[in-house]
Every structure is written in C-alpha cells, then in structure tokens.
Design a protein around this motif. Structure first.
Motif, short mmCIF file in Angstrom:
data_model
loop_
_atom_site.label_atom_id
_atom_site.label_comp_id
_atom_site.label_asym_id
_atom_site.label_seq_id
_atom_site.Cartn_x
_atom_site.Cartn_y
_atom_site.Cartn_z
N ARG A 489 0.82 -1.21 0.00
CA ARG A 489 0.00 0.00 0.00
C ARG A 489 0.85 1.26 0.00
NH1 ARG A 489 -5.12 -0.05 1.24
NH2 ARG A 489 -4.86 2.02 2.12
N ASN A 490 1.95 1.21 0.74
CA ASN A 490 2.75 2.43 0.88
C ASN A 490 4.24 2.22 0.64
OD1 ASN A 490 3.55 1.09 3.23
ND2 ASN A 490 2.07 2.20 4.50
N GLY A 491 4.64 0.99 0.35
CA GLY A 491 6.05 0.73 0.07
C GLY A 491 6.91 0.62 1.30
N ASN A 492 6.34 0.72 2.50
CA ASN A 492 7.14 0.61 3.73
C ASN A 492 7.72 -0.79 3.85
OD1 ASN A 492 6.54 3.21 4.42
ND2 ASN A 492 4.97 2.70 5.94
N VAL A 493 8.99 -0.84 4.22
CA VAL A 493 9.69 -2.11 4.41
C VAL A 493 9.94 -2.29 5.90
CG1 VAL A 493 11.78 -3.42 3.91
CG2 VAL A 493 10.75 -1.97 2.13
N VAL A 494 9.44 -3.40 6.44
CA VAL A 494 9.60 -3.70 7.86
C VAL A 494 10.42 -4.96 7.99
CG1 VAL A 494 8.41 -4.16 10.04
CG2 VAL A 494 7.38 -2.62 8.36
N LYS A 495 11.54 -4.84 8.66
CA LYS A 495 12.47 -5.98 8.80
C LYS A 495 12.28 -6.67 10.15
CE LYS A 495 15.92 -3.53 6.01
NZ LYS A 495 17.29 -2.96 5.97
N ASN A 496 12.90 -7.84 10.26
CA ASN A 496 12.97 -8.60 11.52
C ASN A 496 11.59 -8.95 12.07
OD1 ASN A 496 15.85 -8.38 11.66
ND2 ASN A 496 15.59 -6.25 12.29
N VAL A 497 10.72 -9.36 11.16
CA VAL A 497 9.39 -9.81 11.57
C VAL A 497 9.42 -11.33 11.74
CG1 VAL A 497 6.94 -9.95 10.94
CG2 VAL A 497 8.29 -7.92 10.34
N THR A 498 9.01 -11.81 12.89
CA THR A 498 8.92 -13.25 13.13
C THR A 498 7.47 -13.69 13.00
OG1 THR A 498 8.58 -13.04 15.51
CG2 THR A 498 10.86 -13.11 14.72
N ARG A 499 7.28 -14.99 12.88
CA ARG A 499 5.91 -15.50 12.78
C ARG A 499 5.12 -15.15 14.04
NH1 ARG A 499 2.69 -19.77 13.90
NH2 ARG A 499 1.31 -20.51 12.24
N ALA A 500 5.79 -15.16 15.17
CA ALA A 500 5.11 -14.89 16.44
C ALA A 500 4.75 -13.41 16.59
CB ALA A 500 5.99 -15.32 17.61
N SER A 501 5.58 -12.52 16.03
CA SER A 501 5.34 -11.09 16.20
C SER A 501 4.48 -10.49 15.10
CB SER A 501 6.68 -10.33 16.25
OG SER A 501 7.32 -10.36 14.97
N ALA A 502 4.18 -11.28 14.07
CA ALA A 502 3.48 -10.74 12.90
C ALA A 502 2.02 -10.45 13.20
CB ALA A 502 3.57 -11.74 11.74
N ARG A 503 1.51 -9.34 12.62
CA ARG A 503 0.09 -9.05 12.70
C ARG A 503 -0.68 -10.00 11.79
NH1 ARG A 503 2.07 -3.64 12.58
NH2 ARG A 503 1.51 -3.41 10.38
N LYS A 504 -2.00 -9.85 11.82
CA LYS A 504 -2.88 -10.82 11.18
C LYS A 504 -2.52 -11.09 9.71
CE LYS A 504 -7.85 -11.72 10.66
NZ LYS A 504 -9.20 -11.16 10.91
N LEU A 505 -2.45 -10.03 8.88
CA LEU A 505 -2.16 -10.23 7.46
C LEU A 505 -0.75 -10.74 7.28
CD1 LEU A 505 -2.89 -9.98 4.48
CD2 LEU A 505 -2.19 -7.59 4.56
N TRP A 506 0.20 -10.20 8.05
CA TRP A 506 1.58 -10.66 7.94
C TRP A 506 1.70 -12.12 8.36
CZ3 TRP A 506 4.81 -6.08 10.37
CH2 TRP A 506 4.61 -4.92 9.59
#
Length: 605
Positions: A489-506
């Motif tokens: 949607r906005n091109g933002n890049v978010v690093k270091n996302v784990t399965r446990a920390s991810a929001r619903k869509l992620w």
C-alpha cells in the motif's frame, strides 16, 4: 483534545457551485438573462449558487450593476413599472438564494479550478486577483477558457485560498480535471494536484454512482499515496438554462446539484464544512422521498471496516472494549484519520445495540482520549439516531504530530481493517513524517513527471499489486526465521518480523509463503506470461488473491491482495477483467430491453 459536536439546528441545503452565464464565450443560450438564471435556480430548489464564468467575473458584475442601477433609479423615484417589477424580483430571489461570486480559472496546461468567494468580496478585488494570476488585461471580460499561459495549479490554489476563496477542482475526474484522467504519466503531479492543503474539495461527475471505482472512493483516504480524504461534490457546469434535449449530460441550472448539511446557508458555513473531516454532511442532491432513505451510517456499514472506519458494539471497560476504541483512535491518527461508530456492529443486517446513556458515554470518551492519548489529539464526537437507537460517532483527523500513543508508550497503526501495535520500522516512519514534506514545492513539480523507482528498488516494482504484502526471503539467526515484509500500500519495508510477532495479514502471508516455497511447483500455477495466481479466497465480504511474479532475479510473492490493488496484467490472470466484461454485457442487455440469462450471459432482443 476531544470535542463534542452538535448539528441539532442544522439542515440540508441544496447548492450548485458551477453555473455559467452568457458572459462565458461558450454559453449556448445567449438570450438568457440573469433573472432567468435565478428563477430557474429557485424552480430547481437551490439554496446557494455560484456564478463561475470562464476566467472572468463579467457576468456577476453585469448582474450586480443592473441591480445597483435599478436601486439608484428607485431612490430617485424614477423607476418604470417594468423596472420596478424586475427590481422586486431580484430582491425576492436574492432573499431566498445565496448568490456567490467566483470564476472558473484555466490554469497552466488547461486544468480548470472553481474559485468561489463570499458575497461581500468586491468585484474590483476579484478582477485584480485574475490579473495577478496572469489573465491578460485585454481578455478579462472575454469569458474564454483559452487564455494562454496563466499560473500553475498549485499557485492558483494557494493564492485563491489566501484571498479568502473556496478552492474546488472543477470536474476533477473528467476533461480538464486535475485527477488527470486518461494520462498514463504524472503520478507525483496527480498526487500534488489532488492532495494540496489549499484545495478544499473535488467536483466530480460520478457522485451519484456507488462502488470502489468511483472518484469519491478513490479519494476516500484509503490509499497511502492519497492519504488526505477529499470532500467530493457535484455541480451542473451549466452553460445553458435547461438541459440539452440532444445531449442529456449537457445540464441546465441545478440539474446536477449537491446537498450539504449546514447550521446556516452562508459561505462561511460552507467553507467550515469543507475544512472539516466530517464527510457525512454532503450527498448528491435528492428529492424528499429519496433523501428520507439516505443514510450514511448504513452506507458505512455496507462498506465495512477498512483503513478509515470501524465499528464497536459497546464501550465497556470490562473486556477491554473501551481500550480497543482508544487503540483505534490512536491508529487512525497515526495513519490516514478515520471514523468510529460506537453502538453498532459492522454487520448491516444486525440491529444496532445502541448506547444507553449517550451524554455520559461521550463525556467518558472525551476524558479518555484527552487523558490517555498523547500528544493532544483534536477529535470530534457526536450522537446520531440510527434505526431507533442512539449511537456515537468519533471523527479522528490524520494527526499532525505523529507518533500518537496510548498511555505514553503503546503506538498503534491501521493496516487495512486491522489495528495493531507499530513495529520499530513503522515508528521510525511516523517520526520521519513530521520532518519530511509530503509534497514537493510547486517549483519542483514537473507537470508531466512520472513515478520513478526509488534508489535501490528494482525496476519491476511498477507492475506489482497495489495492496497486500510482499514477503521477502527470510534470514535465519539462531534457529529462528526473521522475515522482511514490504507493505504494497505504501512501500514501507519492515524488517525482523517473526511468525510470532506478525500481525494478522503478515502472519497469514508468512504461513502461505512458507507453504508455497516448501512445495513449489511452477507447473501447478496458473500463469499469464510472468504473472501467476497462487490462490483466490474469500475473507468475509472481501476477495483476496495470492500472487506470484516471475523476474530475471527470481520469484516475488504477494499475499492478501484485494481487488482494488489489482491492475494491468493481474486483472487478466485473476479473472477480474472477464467478470467486468460480463457485467458490462449484462448491463447492456438491460439497457436494450434484454434480460440476463441464468449463466450471466445477457440475452439481447
């Protein structure tokens, strides 16, 4: 600071802010008089009109000169019977209809802008303003829309606004409109021309239509590159007294008007409305029986939760429902602003629960927002009657001092229809939003520029979907996978996302990415060239797509893409283009007297 709003004494007024007179060189009925125009406005039920001839105020000036001349003769006692009748008719009509002066300005490259002023603005001031915007002195009375090189769009917005005018982009989605319909370039310019803070509203030609592809839906604040939700109105653009019998869209006075909810029918009240973030107070003009059925709350329910609106059935402290409202307020302020409805479900078929003690509930919300959200946030809270129940509405602006936090340290953002805690990279983006100008200065804008890939971003970004999330290959550290997520949607890049920390869509995207890569088999994918469809599925009322793109560097994976993010070749591979063509055929069948067959193919007579 939250504040209570009351529209108890307001009423709906009908306005047409785009009316030409014979002072416009392309007016089609030169025999029409100013009294004819005012009488037709009365007959159409208009409460406010604006005289907006092309690059001139000659028409408005001639009308006022005629009135002043008649008033002068009246003082001298020298009025003839016919003149007395005309003066009395002018006085009667002006007591019923608020008539505003203005002009339709032709900016550089032919873009049209409605510039409207309060009735006390002198004609001399308006003519001086036109000259300062480079209308040639020898054409100041011509009323022509072709006046050579004038000022650029953003300068016109700023100068008119600074001189107390209301600035509206004329027929923005049509010819000579700033939404640049039909242009395959000019991305940054289109953003600038439709999001500038000096622009108050867009005049559109499809306000009466519904659906995700209307102009109002496009500029409703749900798109990251267009974060400012725009007020949209319609006007007749009347170049004649009555509609052309041979061209139905060639409207007469008041034949395409807008209803506005105002405390009083004045220029100041209208300007206040367009400066507000209350988008429930405008609607396409409707007859009384139609207006009785118009309900913006029901329309909101039918649209459902999204990036700019959500619903809460209650606001009890127990169960965390009050906190959920505060989290949403914080998230909307950090994203694009929005509206919360309290006391109803997002399901339009479910009857509203309502709020028992509205006054006390509003007081509680004001106190909680003021005390628990920082920095201070100016929200508007009001009570509404809906299907026999009292509900509460909170209007949240896009905050000017992000990041906003609940209880000083919990920072929330809105991602499609979901509110979640911001991660580190998103917090950094919010901090930078305060320091980086959203739009370039007018002198830096090339009217025919295009969006170029950012440095370090691959050249194939232009073909990617516009919603959903892209999952990049993970890194493994100490046995744990860390993903990089790219918000489409906005091109933002978010690093270091784990399965446990991810929001619903992620979370969904990571699971699907892992499963897809693990059992990847290109021959099992539906391909159209390098574009592939992994999966199509329903999530409530929303259809989502999981997509894959084949590039020289490898495969790219996009998950949770919604229909409004599908464009270009993606429309073919997902089947959306075929569905739209079938709909057109069915509509054509109905228009020609045919009927849709059970299989969706129209049978034409």
């Amino acid at each position: 600071m939250a504040k209570k709003q009351s529209l108890t004494n307001s009423q709906w007024y009908t306005i047409d802010l785009h009316i030409h007179t014979p002072a416009s060189s392309d007016y089609q009925q030169p025999e029409v008089t100013f009294l004819d125009i005012l009488q037709k406005a009365e007959a159409r039920g208009l409460d406010m009109i604006a005289i907006t001839d092309h690059n001139t105020v000659a028409g408005y000036r001639k009308m006022m000169e005629e009135i002043h001349s008649l008033e002068f003769l009246d003082k001298l006692g020298r009025l003839l019977p016919a003149e007395k009748q005309r003066l009395e008719e002018y006085r009667r009509l002006h007591s019923k209809i608020q008539v505003l002066p203005g002009f339709e300005f032709t900016a550089t490259f032919g873009f049209h802008i409605l510039c409207i002023f309060p009735p006390e603005k002198s004609i001399r001031e308006l003519e001086h303003l036109l000259l300062s915007l480079n209308i040639p002195p020898d054409q100041i009375d011509e009323g022509s829309q072709t006046v050579g090189a004038t000022e650029d769009v953003l300068t016109v917005y700023r100068v008119v606004n600074e001189n107390g005018g209301l600035v509206i982009a004329a027929h923005a989605n049509s010819s000579n409109g700033v939404a640049m319909r039909g242009f395959n370039f000019g991305g940054q310019t289109k953003i600038a021309f439709t999001q500038d803070p000096h622009l108050h509203a867009l005049e559109v030609t499809d306000l009466e239509q519904k659906g995700p592809r209307t102009t109002a839906a496009f500029f409703n604040g749900t798109k990251p590159e267009y974060p400012r939700r725009m007020h949209c109105i319609q006007g007749s653009d009347a170049h004649r007294l009555t509609s052309d019998p041979t061209r139905k869209k060639n409207f007469g006075v008041g034949e395409r008007a807008t209803d506005v909810l105002l405390p009083e029918c004045t220029f100041e009240a209208l300007l206040e409305l367009f400066k507000s973030n209350d988008f429930s107070r405008t609607r396409p003009h409707q007859h009384k029986e139609e207006a009785a059925g118009f309900d913006f709350v029901q329309n909101a329910q039918e649209e459902g939760p999204n990036i700019i609106q959500d619903f809460h059935e209650s606001m009890t402290v127990r169960g965390g429902k009050l906190y959920a409202i505060l989290a949403d307020v914080c998230a909307f302020a950090n994203t694009n602003g929005g509206t919360l409805y309290i006391g109803i479900s997002s399901d339009s078929k479910k009857p509203p629960a309502g709020i028992q003690d509205v006054e006390q509930s509003i007081h509680t919300l004001e106190k909680e927002i003021n005390n628990r959200i920082s920095p201070p946030l100016h929200c508007t809270i009001d009570a509404l009657d809906y299907k026999g129940k009292k509900i509460i509405r909170i209007l949240i602006p896009r905050g000017e001092e992000p990041p906003y936090a609940v209880d000083d340290n919990k920072i929330y953002i809105r991602d499609e229809a979901e509110t979640g805690l911001a991660v580190r990279d998103e917090i950094v983006s919010l901090v930078l939003r305060n320091k980086i100008a959203i739009l370039p200065a007018p002198s830096e804008i090339n009217p025919f520029d295009s969006v170029q890939p950012s440095e370090g971003i691959r050249d194939d970004l232009g073909v990617e979907p516009r919603t959903g999330v892209e999952v990049l290959p993970p890194e493994e550290r100490q046995g744990k996978q860390y993903f990089t997520m790219r918000d489409l949607r906005n091109g933002n890049v978010v690093k270091n996302v784990t399965r446990a920390s991810a929001r619903k869509l992620w979370h969904y995207a990571i699971d699907r990415y892992t499963e897809t890569v693990k059992s990847f088999e290109p021959t099992r994918i539906k391909w159209l060239g390098d574009y592939g469809l992994l999966r199509k599925h329903k999530q409530g009322n929303i259809t989502r797509f999981d997509l894959i793109l084949r590039t020289p560097q490898g495969y790219r994976y996009f998950f949770g893409v919604t229909e409004d993010g599908i464009h270009g070749q993606w429309r073919k591979v997902t089947g959306i283009e075929r569905v739209e063509k079938s709909s057109v055929i069915r509509r054509a069948g109905c228009l020609r007297g045919g009927k849709a067959a059970p299989d969706g193919v129209s049978t034409l007579k």
